[in-house]
Design a protein around this motif. Structure first.
Motif, PDB file in Angstrom:
ATOM      1  N   ARG A 180       0.829  -1.200   0.000  1.00 17.42           N
ATOM      2  CA  ARG A 180       0.000   0.000   0.000  1.00 17.42           C
ATOM      3  C   ARG A 180       0.865   1.251   0.000  1.00 17.42           C
ATOM      4  O   ARG A 180       0.594   2.217  -0.738  1.00 17.42           O
ATOM      5  CB  ARG A 180      -0.929   0.008   1.210  1.00 17.42           C
ATOM      6  CG  ARG A 180      -1.813   1.244   1.297  1.00 17.42           C
ATOM      7  CD  ARG A 180      -2.804   1.151   2.434  1.00 17.42           C
ATOM      8  NE  ARG A 180      -3.539   2.393   2.590  1.00 17.42           N
ATOM      9  CZ  ARG A 180      -4.573   2.558   3.423  1.00 17.42           C
ATOM     10  NH1 ARG A 180      -4.992   1.539   4.152  1.00 17.42           N
ATOM     11  NH2 ARG A 180      -5.184   3.717   3.518  1.00 17.42           N
ATOM     12  N   SER A 181       1.922   1.240   0.806  1.00 15.62           N
ATOM     13  CA  SER A 181       2.810   2.398   0.884  1.00 15.62           C
ATOM     14  C   SER A 181       3.595   2.588  -0.406  1.00 15.62           C
ATOM     15  O   SER A 181       3.694   3.696  -0.941  1.00 15.62           O
ATOM     16  CB  SER A 181       3.772   2.242   2.060  1.00 15.62           C
ATOM     17  OG  SER A 181       3.066   2.140   3.276  1.00 15.62           O
TER      18      SER A 181
ATOM     19  N   SER B  42       1.285   3.681  -3.242  1.00 14.34           N
ATOM     20  CA  SER B  42       0.438   4.837  -2.901  1.00 14.34           C
ATOM     21  C   SER B  42      -1.042   4.520  -3.102  1.00 14.34           C
ATOM     22  O   SER B  42      -1.794   5.281  -3.735  1.00 14.34           O
ATOM     23  CB  SER B  42       0.841   6.050  -3.756  1.00 14.34           C
ATOM     24  OG  SER B  42       2.188   6.404  -3.526  1.00 14.34           O
ATOM     25  N   LEU B  43      -1.459   3.369  -2.566  1.00 16.04           N
ATOM     26  CA  LEU B  43      -2.846   2.936  -2.709  1.00 16.04           C
ATOM     27  C   LEU B  43      -3.709   3.541  -1.604  1.00 16.04           C
ATOM     28  O   LEU B  43      -3.225   3.836  -0.514  1.00 16.04           O
ATOM     29  CB  LEU B  43      -2.931   1.410  -2.645  1.00 16.04           C
ATOM     30  CG  LEU B  43      -2.106   0.643  -3.680  1.00 16.04           C
ATOM     31  CD1 LEU B  43      -2.192  -0.859  -3.415  1.00 16.04           C
ATOM     32  CD2 LEU B  43      -2.581   0.950  -5.097  1.00 16.04           C
ATOM     33  N   SER B  44      -4.989   3.700  -1.893  1.00 19.61           N
ATOM     34  CA  SER B  44      -5.909   4.242  -0.898  1.00 19.61           C
ATOM     35  C   SER B  44      -6.462   3.163   0.021  1.00 19.61           C
ATOM     36  O   SER B  44      -7.077   3.460   1.048  1.00 19.61           O
ATOM     37  CB  SER B  44      -7.059   4.977  -1.588  1.00 19.61           C
ATOM     38  OG  SER B  44      -7.760   4.093  -2.451  1.00 19.61           O
ATOM     39  N   SER B  45      -6.298   1.895  -0.355  1.00 21.25           N
ATOM     40  CA  SER B  45      -6.773   0.778   0.469  1.00 21.25           C
ATOM     41  C   SER B  45      -5.757  -0.356   0.377  1.00 21.25           C
ATOM     42  O   SER B  45      -4.834  -0.334  -0.442  1.00 21.25           O
ATOM     43  CB  SER B  45      -8.143   0.295  -0.002  1.00 21.25           C
ATOM     44  OG  SER B  45      -8.085  -0.129  -1.359  1.00 21.25           O
TER      45      SER B  45
END
Length: 229
Positions: free
Chosen positions: A103-104, A107-110
Motif C-alpha cells: 500500500r505504501s 500509494s494505494l488508498s486501500s
C-alpha cells in the motif's frame, strides 16, 4: 484475476525463468544458477534480509541467491540442483506486513488483497517439496538463528565461521536498521517497525481476520510446514 493468473504461472520453474529473461534481465545475476550454492526461499516479510545476512556472516564465501518470492524460483533452484532452505512466517504477521508495504509503495488508498492469495499459493508449493527443503520459522530465525545456521551448514556441507550467535544477531540487526545500508541486491529503507506502519498494520490485521476462510487455510498451511522445522 490477472494477479491470480500471474501467481499460478509463476509456480512453473521454466515459465518463471523465461519471464525473468524477458522482463527482469538485470536481476538474472542474482537468480539461482549453476554457480549458486544456496537459495533462500521465503515469502516477502518473512525474514529474507535477516536470513541472507546471517548466512553471510557464518559462511562468508557462500554464493547465495534470495529475494525471489515466487514458487517458480525455489522450484527452479531444486531443478538445477541448488540446495534450498526456507523461512516461513505465520500468516497474520506476514500478510499484514505485506499489505502495508504494498500500500505504501504503490500509494494505494486501500490495502491490496492479493498478498493473501499469493501467501496460500507460495506455501502450498513449499509444502509440496518439504521433503527436499529444510524449514526454519521466522521466530527461530530472529530469536536465536542457530537452527537456521545449522541447517544451512548441513545443506552446503561446510562448517560455519566461529562466531558467537548473539554477536552475529546483533551485527545483522544493526546492519539492516541502517537507512544507508545496501546490504542486499535491492537497496531498501531502514528496516523495522514505526508508529505509522504499526497503525496501518492493525487495520490490515482486522481485514485479514475478517476473511475466515483464508485465515483457517493459511494457519493450517503454516502449522503443517512448521511441524518440519
Amino acid at each position: 484475476m490477472l494477479s491470480r493468473l500471474r501467481t499460478i504461472a509463476a509456480c512453473n520453474p521454466t515459465i518463471y525463468y523465461y519471464s525473468m529473461c524477458l522482463f527482469r534481465r538485470s536481476d538474472l545475476w542474482y537468480f539461482p544458477n549453476k554457480d549458486t550454492e544456496l537459495f533462500i526461499a521465503a515469502y516477502p516479510r518473512s525474514g529474507n534480509d535477516y536470513a541472507k545476512q546471517l548466512a553471510k556472516y557464518f559462511f562468508p564465501e557462500l554464493r547465495i541467491s534470495s529475494h525471489f518470492h515466487r514458487p517458480g524460483a525455489f522450484h527452479y533452484a531444486l531443478k538445477i540442483g541448488v540446495p534450498v532452505v526456507a523461512v516461513i512466517r505465520e500468516p497474520l504477521g506476514c500478510v499484514s506486513s505485506c499489505m502495508v508495504k504494498r500500500r505504501s509503495e504503490l500509494s494505494l488508498s486501500s490495502f491490496p488483497q492479493y498478498p493473501m492469495d499469493e501467501y496460500l499459493v507460495y506455501h502450498k508449493e513449499l509444502l509440496s517439496v518439504v521433503d527436499q527443503v529444510p524449514i526454519v520459522t521466522f521466530d527461530q530465525l530472529v530469536k536465536d538463528g542457530q537452527p537456521f545456521v545449522d541447517k544451512v551448514g548441513n545443506l552446503v556441507d561446510r562448517g560455519a565461521e566461529e562466531l558467537l550467535m548473539q554477536q552475529a544477531n546483533e551485527k545483522v540487526r544493526v546492519k539492516l536498521e541502517d537507512p544507508s545500508s545496501q546490504a542486499n541486491q535491492v537497496p531498501d529503507t531502514a528496516k523495522g517497525p514505526n508508529k505509522e506502519k504499526e497503525a496501518l498494520k492493525l487495520d490490515a490485521l482486522k481485514l485479514i481476520e475478517s476473511d475466515k476462510e483464508f485465515f483457517l487455510e493459511a494457519t493450517q498451511l503454516y502449522q503443517d510446514l512448521a511441524s518440519y522445522a
